[in-house]
Design a protein around this motif. Structure first.
Motif, mmCIF file in Angstrom:
data_model
loop_
_atom_site.group_PDB
_atom_site.id
_atom_site.type_symbol
_atom_site.label_atom_id
_atom_site.label_comp_id
_atom_site.label_asym_id
_atom_site.label_seq_id
_atom_site.Cartn_x
_atom_site.Cartn_y
_atom_site.Cartn_z
ATOM 1 N N LYS A 196 33.337 34.747 44.362
ATOM 2 C CA LYS A 196 34.114 35.026 43.165
ATOM 3 C C LYS A 196 34.464 36.511 43.126
ATOM 4 C CE LYS A 196 34.277 35.341 38.267
ATOM 5 N NZ LYS A 196 34.014 34.807 36.962
ATOM 6 N N VAL A 197 35.674 36.811 42.649
ATOM 7 C CA VAL A 197 36.057 38.210 42.418
ATOM 8 C C VAL A 197 36.148 38.404 40.915
ATOM 9 C CG1 VAL A 197 37.775 40.000 42.810
ATOM 10 C CG2 VAL A 197 37.415 38.215 44.542
ATOM 11 N N SER A 198 35.373 39.345 40.430
ATOM 12 C CA SER A 198 35.419 39.680 39.006
ATOM 13 C C SER A 198 36.074 41.057 38.912
ATOM 14 C CB SER A 198 33.993 39.711 38.461
ATOM 15 O OG SER A 198 34.028 40.042 37.106
ATOM 16 N N PHE A 199 37.304 41.080 38.427
ATOM 17 C CA PHE A 199 38.123 42.293 38.499
ATOM 18 C C PHE A 199 38.447 42.799 37.105
ATOM 19 C CE2 PHE A 199 42.347 44.208 38.301
ATOM 20 C CZ PHE A 199 42.274 45.192 39.280
ATOM 21 N N THR A 200 38.343 44.098 36.908
ATOM 22 C CA THR A 200 38.917 44.738 35.719
ATOM 23 C C THR A 200 39.797 45.880 36.188
ATOM 24 O OG1 THR A 200 37.053 44.162 34.304
ATOM 25 C CG2 THR A 200 38.430 45.963 33.563
ATOM 26 N N GLY A 201 41.028 45.899 35.699
ATOM 27 C CA GLY A 201 41.953 46.954 36.091
ATOM 28 C C GLY A 201 43.344 46.618 35.597
ATOM 29 N N SER A 202 44.333 47.118 36.307
ATOM 30 C CA SER A 202 45.707 46.960 35.837
ATOM 31 C C SER A 202 46.225 45.546 36.121
ATOM 32 C CB SER A 202 46.597 47.975 36.562
ATOM 33 O OG SER A 202 46.536 47.742 37.956
ATOM 34 N N THR A 203 47.222 45.155 35.346
ATOM 35 C CA THR A 203 47.828 43.829 35.537
ATOM 36 C C THR A 203 48.464 43.744 36.926
ATOM 37 O OG1 THR A 203 48.112 43.529 33.181
ATOM 38 C CG2 THR A 203 49.591 42.267 34.596
ATOM 39 N N GLU A 204 49.037 44.846 37.375
ATOM 40 C CA GLU A 204 49.689 44.853 38.694
ATOM 41 C C GLU A 204 48.687 44.514 39.816
ATOM 42 O OE1 GLU A 204 50.954 48.769 39.622
ATOM 43 O OE2 GLU A 204 51.541 48.231 41.661
ATOM 44 N N ILE A 205 47.542 45.200 39.818
ATOM 45 C CA ILE A 205 46.554 44.931 40.880
ATOM 46 C C ILE A 205 45.888 43.579 40.643
ATOM 47 C CG2 ILE A 205 44.505 45.801 42.102
ATOM 48 C CD1 ILE A 205 46.852 47.614 42.529
ATOM 49 N N GLY A 206 45.718 43.212 39.381
ATOM 50 C CA GLY A 206 45.149 41.892 39.066
ATOM 51 C C GLY A 206 45.986 40.774 39.674
ATOM 52 N N ARG A 207 47.295 40.947 39.614
ATOM 53 C CA ARG A 207 48.196 39.941 40.191
ATOM 54 C C ARG A 207 47.971 39.845 41.704
ATOM 55 N NH1 ARG A 207 52.675 41.957 37.795
ATOM 56 N NH2 ARG A 207 52.387 40.741 35.909
ATOM 57 N N GLU A 261 40.279 41.010 34.008
ATOM 58 C CA GLU A 261 40.395 41.703 32.715
ATOM 59 C C GLU A 261 41.434 42.792 32.921
ATOM 60 O OE1 GLU A 261 38.964 40.758 30.055
ATOM 61 O OE2 GLU A 261 37.242 39.569 30.706
ATOM 62 N N LEU A 262 42.597 42.645 32.292
ATOM 63 C CA LEU A 262 43.730 43.479 32.686
ATOM 64 C C LEU A 262 44.235 44.363 31.540
ATOM 65 C CD1 LEU A 262 45.416 40.671 34.799
ATOM 66 C CD2 LEU A 262 43.763 42.387 35.550
ATOM 67 N N GLY A 263 45.493 44.695 31.598
ATOM 68 C CA GLY A 263 46.047 45.668 30.657
ATOM 69 C C GLY A 263 46.261 45.096 29.265
ATOM 70 N N GLY A 264 46.681 45.963 28.350
ATOM 71 C CA GLY A 264 46.931 45.528 26.980
ATOM 72 C C GLY A 264 47.962 46.409 26.291
ATOM 73 N N LYS A 265 48.479 45.919 25.187
ATOM 74 C CA LYS A 265 49.375 46.702 24.320
ATOM 75 C C LYS A 265 49.070 46.192 22.914
ATOM 76 C CE LYS A 265 52.713 49.677 23.684
ATOM 77 N NZ LYS A 265 52.578 51.101 24.049
ATOM 78 N N SER A 266 47.905 46.581 22.434
ATOM 79 C CA SER A 266 47.352 45.875 21.279
ATOM 80 C C SER A 266 47.919 46.375 19.955
ATOM 81 C CB SER A 266 45.829 46.013 21.290
ATOM 82 O OG SER A 266 45.334 45.394 22.457
ATOM 83 N N PRO A 267 48.172 45.444 19.030
ATOM 84 C CA PRO A 267 48.730 45.807 17.729
ATOM 85 C C PRO A 267 47.651 46.191 16.721
ATOM 86 C CG PRO A 267 48.575 43.431 17.895
ATOM 87 C CD PRO A 267 48.056 43.990 19.203
ATOM 88 N N ASN A 268 48.057 47.014 15.785
ATOM 89 C CA ASN A 268 47.220 47.355 14.634
ATOM 90 C C ASN A 268 48.113 47.076 13.420
ATOM 91 O OD1 ASN A 268 45.292 48.422 12.957
ATOM 92 N ND2 ASN A 268 45.282 50.456 13.888
#
Ligand code: NAP
Length: 476
Positions: free
Chosen positions: A221-232, A248-255
């Motif tokens: 298994k690969v458990s990855f956290t980083g950018s969406t680009e590398i995650g892809r 676990e990739l990028g975000g643009k979270s709302p407030n």
């Protein structure tokens, strides 16, 4: 301060003959030291020795003994909290108070999963044929954990601890910008009783060593956290032999701030929801929607609270905002700011560098950003927030959900029905109401849509590091 300089393999620091990793202290821009990277051949050999460590002991160790060792790891990490925090502060410019909290969080994660060892189990199932049917939760083998530089220690812990608790062995590749606390984690966990080969720390280039791990046939298994680009890319490579993945990739979270909320409190609290860690946070609430009737007052208070943040030397207890991690990361954020200026956005505060050395950038508040603009749509990964007014809840939520990301977010309202309605509608894996709290060791953490696949933390992480086996015993 003595820095670790070599990969941690088979229970000891060993020479790495891959490309050396040069480290720079981001607060001073001065060289900090160098770490030997592993070569692809050394990474492959480490995977094989992690496989042997799994087969020859860790997999079959009595669960109680596994738990004991992991509790011990948590204790040893706590005993070393201060030197670990100092190391993180020097390596990536993390303010020392935050660094202490994060090392403490890493220790707590080990403690939580040590406790999970004896509380995580399969089921008995009343199948229609009679007999006894039950499931086992079995370990997978060697897990490759690939982690980013923004929260190096806690993310390393929240991948390694549940994987080890479930009976797997782990090879962990830290980001090249931040290998130091991960290396110490390997050393300290071994000193706390983790057998040789069970947790290997492999600094090295993502492109070479990361790819080698993702494509290695023994990695289950690969458990990855980083950018969406590398995650892809990880997902594409892992698909060749159908490896399990969690991303676990990028975000643009709302407030989202409604006029019926305690919006003055929201304005005081919200700067740190985006500027903490100098905005280099996958959960950063970098898009703010404020109901129009309170918009002007909210912006005034938010800007005043932002100006009051203490930006500076990360070694000082009072500092809230340290430097960005690298010159390149700061330049990338400044390109976004240039783009915002060209598109007619207003900079209410920040947008410039404070005087002095280091990769600092003042916390920046953008107003009048168009909803089609890059600063509104893309993850900036720096100390930049865009604030916009809204009139209609449904229209605002359509814009929130138009993002390809869906990681985190906050809602401020005192209307319980609205809190529930909006929480159900926002497409993201983590949400908080009247708070900016995103991460709880005991609760699942992860994203919808292009923010990821799978969950870290909580018991959900244990599901991700085990295979389900069903066994049927006939009575006839
Ligand atoms: P990144 O460039 O994607 O790197 C992450 C890790 O992947 C690093 O260890 C990197 O190694 C490695 N890597 C690079 N290329 C690789 C390849 N071809 N194959 C395998 N591994 C490879 O991300 P980052 O800049 O370190 O971190 C920032 C990003 O992480 C942001 O997008 C942020 O939102 C995201 N993030 C997400 C979460 C979450 O939980 N959702 C948490 C924190 C951060 P090198 O350093 O050697 O290149």
């Amino acid at each position: 301060m003595k820095l670790p300089t070599q990969p941690f393999i088979d229970g000891a620091y060993r020479a790495g003959t891959g490309a050396p990793i040069q480290l720079i202290n981001p607060a001073s821009a001065a060289p900090l030291g160098a770490v030997e990277g592993v070569s692809v051949a050394e990474a492959n050999a480490a995977v094989e020795s992690a496989q042997r460590a799994w087969e020859s002991g860790w997999r079959d160790l009595a669960p109680g003994r596994r738990a004991e060792i992991l509790f011990n790891v948590a204790r040893v990490l706590r005993e070393n909290l201060e030197p670990l925090a100092q190391l993180e502060c020097a390596n990536i410019g993390k303010p020392i108070g935050d660094a202490r909290d994060e090392i403490g969080l890493g220790a707590k994660v080990f403690e939580y999963y040590a406790g999970a060892v004896g509380k995580y189990f399969g089921q008995t199932i009343p199948v229609s044929r009679g007999g006894l049917d039950f499931t086992l939760r079995q370990s997978m083998g060697v897990i490759a954990a690939i982690v980013p530089w923004n929260f190096p220690f806690p993310i390393a812990a929240w991948k390694a601890a549940p994987a080890l608790a479930a009976g797997n062995t782990v090879v962990l590749k830290p980001a090249s910008l931040s290998p130091l606390t991960a290396l110490r984690l390997g050393e300290l966990a071994h000193a706390a009783g983790l057998p040789a080969g069970v947790l290997q720390i492999l600094p090295g280039s993502g492109r070479e060593v990361g790819d080698a791990l993702v494509t290695h046939p023994l990695i289950r298994k690969v458990s990855f956290t980083g950018s969406t680009e590398i995650g892809r890319r990880v997902m594409e490579l892992a698909s060749r032999d159908l490896k399990r993945i969690s991303l676990e990739l990028g975000g643009k979270s709302p407030n989202i701030v409604f006029a019926d909320s305690d919006w003055e409190r929201a304005a005081a609290a919200s700067p740190m929801s985006v500027f903490a860690n100098t905005g280099q946070d996958c959960c950063a609430r970098s898009r703010m929607y404020v109901e129009r009737s309170v918009y002007a007052g909210f912006v005034d208070r938010f800007v005043a609270a932002t100006r009051a943040l203490i930006v500076g030397d990360p070694r000082l207890d009072a500092t809230q905002i340290g430097p960005m991690v690298s010159a390149g990361q700061r330049e990338s954020v400044e390109e976004y700011l240039a783009d915002a200026r060209r598109s007619g956005a207003r900079i209410a505060c920040g947008g410039d560098r404070p005087a002095g050395a280091g990769f600092f950038l003042n916390p920046t508040v953008l107003l009048d950003v168009g909803r089609g603009d890059r600063c509104w749509r893309e993850e900036i990964f720096g100390p930049v927030v865009a604030i916009t007014p809204f009139d209609d809840e449904a229209e605002m939520l359509r814009d929130v959900n138009a993002s390809p990301y869906g990681l985190s977010g906050s809602i401020w309202t005192n209307d319980l029905r609205r809190a529930l309605r909006v929480s159900r509608t926002v497409q993201s894996g983590v949400l908080s109401v009247n708070s900016h709290s995103s991460v709880h060791v005991e609760a699942p953490f992860g994203g919808f849509k292009q923010s990821g696949i799978g969950r870290d933390l909580g018991m959900a992480a244990m599901d991700g590091y085990t295979e389900v086996k069903n066994i049927y015993i006939s009575e006839s």
